[in-house]
Write an enzyme that holds these catalytic residues in place. Structure first.
Site, PDB file in Angstrom:
ATOM      1  CG  ASP A 154      56.478 105.374  47.586  1.00 57.09           C
ATOM      2  OD1 ASP A 154      57.256 103.823  47.942  1.00 57.09           O
ATOM      3  OD2 ASP A 154      57.045 105.715  48.452  1.00 57.09           O
ATOM      4  CD  GLU A 155      60.890 100.686  46.864  1.00 58.37           C
ATOM      5  OE1 GLU A 155      61.433  99.784  47.585  1.00 58.37           O
ATOM      6  OE2 GLU A 155      58.998 100.022  47.183  1.00 58.37           O
TER       7      GLU A 155
ATOM      8  CG  MET B  23      57.468 108.986  45.627  1.00 53.79           C
ATOM      9  SD  MET B  23      58.368 110.304  45.018  1.00 53.79           S
ATOM     10  CE  MET B  23      57.507 112.063  45.418  1.00 53.79           C
TER      11      MET B  23
HETATM   12  P1  TTP Z   1      57.027 103.009  51.880  1.00 56.58           P
HETATM   13  O1  TTP Z   1      57.724 104.015  50.891  1.00 56.58           O
HETATM   14  O2  TTP Z   1      57.294 101.998  52.912  1.00 56.58           O
HETATM   15  O3  TTP Z   1      56.252 104.162  52.968  1.00 56.58           O
HETATM   16  P2  TTP Z   1      56.147 105.678  53.045  1.00 56.58           P
HETATM   17  O4  TTP Z   1      56.609 106.698  50.807  1.00 56.58           O
HETATM   18  O5  TTP Z   1      54.545 105.899  53.199  1.00 56.58           O
HETATM   19  O6  TTP Z   1      57.355 106.392  54.137  1.00 56.58           O
HETATM   20  P3  TTP Z   1      58.882 106.102  53.463  1.00 56.58           P
HETATM   21  O7  TTP Z   1      59.170 107.665  54.089  1.00 56.58           O
HETATM   22  O8  TTP Z   1      58.903 105.620  54.904  1.00 56.58           O
HETATM   23  O9  TTP Z   1      58.910 106.473  52.161  1.00 56.58           O
HETATM   24  O10 TTP Z   1      55.323 103.012  51.613  1.00 56.58           O
HETATM   25  C1  TTP Z   1      54.453 103.464  49.802  1.00 56.58           C
HETATM   26  C2  TTP Z   1      53.217 103.457  50.199  1.00 56.58           C
HETATM   27  O11 TTP Z   1      52.903 102.012  50.075  1.00 56.58           O
HETATM   28  C3  TTP Z   1      52.433 104.045  51.432  1.00 56.58           C
HETATM   29  O12 TTP Z   1      52.703 106.012  51.832  1.00 56.58           O
HETATM   30  C4  TTP Z   1      51.839 103.731  52.077  1.00 56.58           C
HETATM   31  C5  TTP Z   1      52.059 102.232  51.446  1.00 56.58           C
HETATM   32  N1  TTP Z   1      51.404 100.921  52.074  1.00 56.58           N
HETATM   33  C6  TTP Z   1      50.975 100.735  52.697  1.00 56.58           C
HETATM   34  O13 TTP Z   1      49.370 100.501  51.719  1.00 56.58           O
HETATM   35  N2  TTP Z   1      51.262  99.790  53.773  1.00 56.58           N
HETATM   36  C7  TTP Z   1      52.443  99.566  53.759  1.00 56.58           C
HETATM   37  O14 TTP Z   1      52.353  98.302  55.372  1.00 56.58           O
HETATM   38  C8  TTP Z   1      53.654  99.747  54.290  1.00 56.58           C
HETATM   39  C9  TTP Z   1      54.749  99.713  54.390  1.00 56.58           C
HETATM   40  C10 TTP Z   1      52.944 101.180  53.037  1.00 56.58           C
HETATM   41 MG    MG Z   2      57.819 105.834  50.040  1.00 56.51          MG
END
Ligand code: TTP
Ligand code: MG
Length: 391
Positions: free
Chosen positions: A104-105, A9
């Site tokens: 989110d993955e 996401m």
């Molecule tokens: P990610 O998928 O790494 O980041 P994201 O979804 O916000 O952005 P991207 O579009 O780059 O994928 O992480 C998913 C969620 O996990 C993120 O929204 C918040 C949480 N998270 C943290 O709380 N601390 C962290 O260091 C990271 C990397 C993520």
């Molecule tokens: Mg993400």
């Protein structure tokens, strides 16, 4: 040949906040703390905030410096977890073989699903459309024949991306990327590779398997294979996850046992909740402590039987706290900045009969285990303030 999708996401927590509050759309939204009490770190931020250099894990104080007009929000884990569950239901509607890897993955085995679509593009778009339609959020999707390539692919056109990497496209799309994009190539390995003159994924092939193995051992062999697009890992169902845990940073460093115990209790309730929702039991409880000076230690308690109930987790975490959060020479336990609890050695409930009918692990089992390790009487169920023994 398998078809593997990787869905991640976009700016997940921030995107949920923007979805739920139209006033935040198009604005730099930063999740993880408040502007006026800038403690803690950025959990994530909207793409609008990323333009200012803000990113995950950055201290909030630094984010305030870089983006003073940003909208800072503390975040709402309960809500994000709920959305994550809805997301998993969408994955399940495409394939029963999906593997969540973070909130989110997930990896999806789409080998069978693909047969119902005219192309991988159509399939990828169907996944994205369903997520957008049902959750009002954008996802980035990568589709390939290995986990490694699918993960790299989902990141290539973020946000709202769709990237397909067939084996014949591997060199063109992935080959020229920096080595750090490969799963398992962290900062240190990347630096060492760079010193050897290896910058891109294709460069790794030129070094040869032998040199990679002699430099990095078994890991070198793994990296070498990935550089050729070889990754034997299959999509595995979630119960193979290694651990489930949560941690919290205190608003102010604290040596107050009441505050620490309350925090631990909340963390245990949350972890238990997640274990139970996923139908998992764990056989090891780990306590993480970070003191005000950033010294971080973890302590693990191995149980004789798997547990999932909050009471059992709390009991285990408290015993570990009692054992490891000890007074120093001046008679004070050090102030803590962060505490965390995780449960590992996970077992699927399906292999354990039903939750309800399984007797909860009793505290005497925990005690027996600890006392076996540290000697009888070292650990008792008492008030945490009477923490006497030292390591
Ligand atoms: P990610 O998928 O790494 O980041 P994201 O979804 O916000 O952005 P991207 O579009 O780059 O994928 O992480 C998913 C969620 O996990 C993120 O929204 C918040 C949480 N998270 C943290 O709380 N601390 C962290 O260091 C990271 C990397 C993520
Ligand atoms: Mg993400």
């Amino acid at each position: 040949m398998r078809i593997i999708g990787h869905v991640d996401m976009d700016a997940f927590f921030a995107a949920i906040e923007q979805r739920d509050n139209p006033a935040l759309r198009g604005k730099p939204v930063i999740i993880g703390g408040l502007k006026h009490s800038p403690r803690g770190v950025v959990s994530t931020c909207s793409y609008e905030a990323r333009k200012y250099g803000v990113h995950s894990a950055m201290p909030i104080s630094k984010a305030v410096e870089l983006c003073p007009h940003g909208i800072f929000l503390p975040g709402n884990m309960e809500k994000y977890r709920q959305v994550s569950e809805e997301l998993q239901r969408i994955f399940a509607s495409f394939t029963s073989l999906y593997e969540p890897v973070s909130i989110d993955e997930a990896y999806l085995d789409l080998t069978e699903t693909y047969k119902k679509y005219s192309s991988l593009w159509e399939l990828g778009r169907a996944i994205k459309d369903k997520i957008r339609g049902e959750l009002g959020l954008t996802a980035s999707v990568g589709i390939a024949t290995t986990k490694s390539a699918a993960k790299i692919a989902s990141d290539l056109e973020k946000p709202d991306g769709l990237t397909i990497v067939l084996p014949s496209d591997f060199d063109r799309i992935i080959g020229s990327l920096p080595v750090g994009k490969l799963h398992g190539v962290g900062k240190k390995t990347a630096e060492r590779l760079e010193k050897m003159g290896i910058k891109t994924i294709i460069d790794i092939r030129k070094v040869g398997r032998k040199a990679m193995v002699s430099t990095f051992g078994k890991h070198g062999d793994w990296i070498y294979n990935l550089a050729w697009g070889i990754d034997p890992r299959l999509v595995e169902k979630e119960h193979t996850r290694k651990s489930i845990g949560r941690e919290t940073t205190f608003p102010r460093d604290t040596a107050d046992p009441e505050v620490v115990i309350k925090a631990l209790d909340e963390l245990c309730a949350d972890v238990a909740n997640r274990l139970q929702k996923r139908g998992l039991w764990g056989e090891a409880i780990t306590l993480k402590l970070r003191t005000a000076d950033f010294r971080t230690t973890t302590h693990t308690l191995t149980l004789k039987r798997p547990v999932a109930a909050k009471e059992d987790l709390s009991e285990g975490a408290l015993l570990l706290l009692k054992k490891h959060w000890c007074r120093n020479e001046s008679g004070h336990a050090p102030a803590l900045r962060l505490v965390g609890v995780s449960v590992s050695d996970l077992t699927d409930v399906k292999q354990m009969n039903l939750f309800e009918s399984h007797p909860l692990t009793k505290i005497d089992l925990l005690l027996a285990d600890l006392n076996k390790k540290f000697g009888p009487g070292v650990v008792t169920t008492g008030n945490i303030e009477s923490c006497e023994e030292k390591d």
